[in-house]
Design an enzyme around this catalytic site. Sequence first.
Site, PDB file in Angstrom:
ATOM      1  N   ASP A  85       0.845  -1.200   0.000  1.00  0.00           N
ATOM      2  CA  ASP A  85       0.000   0.000   0.000  1.00  0.00           C
ATOM      3  C   ASP A  85       0.882   1.253   0.000  1.00  0.00           C
ATOM      4  O   ASP A  85       1.824   1.343   0.798  1.00  0.00           O
ATOM      5  CB  ASP A  85      -0.824  -0.021   1.303  1.00  0.00           C
ATOM      6  CG  ASP A  85      -2.238   0.478   1.108  1.00  0.00           C
ATOM      7  OD1 ASP A  85      -2.590   0.867  -0.017  1.00  0.00           O
ATOM      8  OD2 ASP A  85      -2.993   0.456   2.100  1.00  0.00           O
ATOM      9  N   LYS A 115      -0.841  -0.524  -4.250  1.00  0.00           N
ATOM     10  CA  LYS A 115      -2.227  -0.034  -4.161  1.00  0.00           C
ATOM     11  C   LYS A 115      -2.187   1.447  -3.805  1.00  0.00           C
ATOM     12  O   LYS A 115      -1.334   1.869  -3.016  1.00  0.00           O
ATOM     13  CB  LYS A 115      -3.016  -0.812  -3.107  1.00  0.00           C
ATOM     14  CG  LYS A 115      -4.466  -0.299  -2.942  1.00  0.00           C
ATOM     15  CD  LYS A 115      -5.306  -1.218  -2.084  1.00  0.00           C
ATOM     16  CE  LYS A 115      -5.226  -0.953  -0.603  1.00  0.00           C
ATOM     17  NZ  LYS A 115      -5.561   0.428  -0.165  1.00  0.00           N
ATOM     18  N   GLU A 184     -14.556   0.129  -0.887  1.00  0.00           N
ATOM     19  CA  GLU A 184     -14.695   0.125   0.576  1.00  0.00           C
ATOM     20  C   GLU A 184     -15.945   0.881   1.014  1.00  0.00           C
ATOM     21  O   GLU A 184     -16.186   2.026   0.611  1.00  0.00           O
ATOM     22  CB  GLU A 184     -13.448   0.746   1.232  1.00  0.00           C
ATOM     23  CG  GLU A 184     -13.552   0.750   2.763  1.00  0.00           C
ATOM     24  CD  GLU A 184     -12.236   0.927   3.491  1.00  0.00           C
ATOM     25  OE1 GLU A 184     -11.164   0.898   2.852  1.00  0.00           O
ATOM     26  OE2 GLU A 184     -12.290   1.087   4.732  1.00  0.00           O
TER      27      GLU A 184
HETATM   28  O1  KIV Z   1      -4.792  -0.550   4.438  1.00  0.00           O
HETATM   29  C1  KIV Z   1      -5.620  -1.464   4.372  1.00  0.00           C
HETATM   30  O2  KIV Z   1      -5.604  -2.429   5.149  1.00  0.00           O
HETATM   31  C2  KIV Z   1      -6.632  -1.370   3.328  1.00  0.00           C
HETATM   32  C3  KIV Z   1      -7.803  -2.315   3.422  1.00  0.00           C
HETATM   33  C4  KIV Z   1      -8.809  -1.731   4.331  1.00  0.00           C
HETATM   34  C5  KIV Z   1      -8.358  -2.591   2.075  1.00  0.00           C
HETATM   35  O3  KIV Z   1      -6.546  -0.550   2.477  1.00  0.00           O
END
Ligand code: KIV
Length: 267
Positions: A85, A115, A184
Amino acid sequence: MAGKITTAVLQEMTARGEKIAMLTAYDYLTAEIIDKVGVDVILVGDTLAMVVAGHETTLPITLENMLYHTEIVARATKRALVVGDLPFMSYQVSPEQALVSAGRMMKEGRAHAVKLEGGRRMVPTIKRIVGAGIPIMGHIGLTPQSVFKFGGYKLQGGTANEAQRILESAKALENAGCFALVLEKIPQGLAARVSEALTIPTIGIGAGPHCDGQVLVLHDMLGIFEKFHPKFVKVYANLGPLMRDAFSRYVADVKQGVFPAPEHSYD
Ligand code: KIV
């Protein structure tokens, strides 16, 4: 690569109607277990900030923090696709900044994909990153990095205008080159419409059963994160009380001198 989950495998799964199971992980041993039981995608989410580092929101976590945990998870993983992320302010400044951060996530974090959060305004950034050969998962609906703009972790897409905006963002992100999309906290009917309109997989969290896959935050589904309990979380093992009980019994044993017992001691 045999048997490994790739972005192409995820798209094939969706095409044949097989659901995708995604979970977050932040450390080696948990990632190893998750990988072995057949979770398809492991997200090293910026929820790290809240469930591991104890912050109130995801905003304080840094790219360096994310790289450290992503590399650990990637090293533990043999089958699943590992998605790193991009944290708050590591990609919003410009497409160039985003490309550098995404590149570090792949090179230093050893992620297989990245992501990022945001709708149509992220299209130039997504094109820049995908153009460099880095697969991107999008994330729309409730995007927690914008929690202060939303005024809380509120349901998104509840009005006709908002729903239309989310549907258009989803199409724009698919056209820009995302290989999958997290939806989400949006109404299940809207998630169904988005999933129907796209060919790439949709991965829901609080978006109902009609998405092509589901994701949960590990500490939520294990009952360890106790600050708040979103309705969309199913607790598969309530480890919070179990952990409290184990730690309390340990303290009592040490105080009473019954641990260590002979079987834990060396002659
Ligand atoms: O950071 C995270 O865990 C997320 C999930 C909520 C999809 O983005």
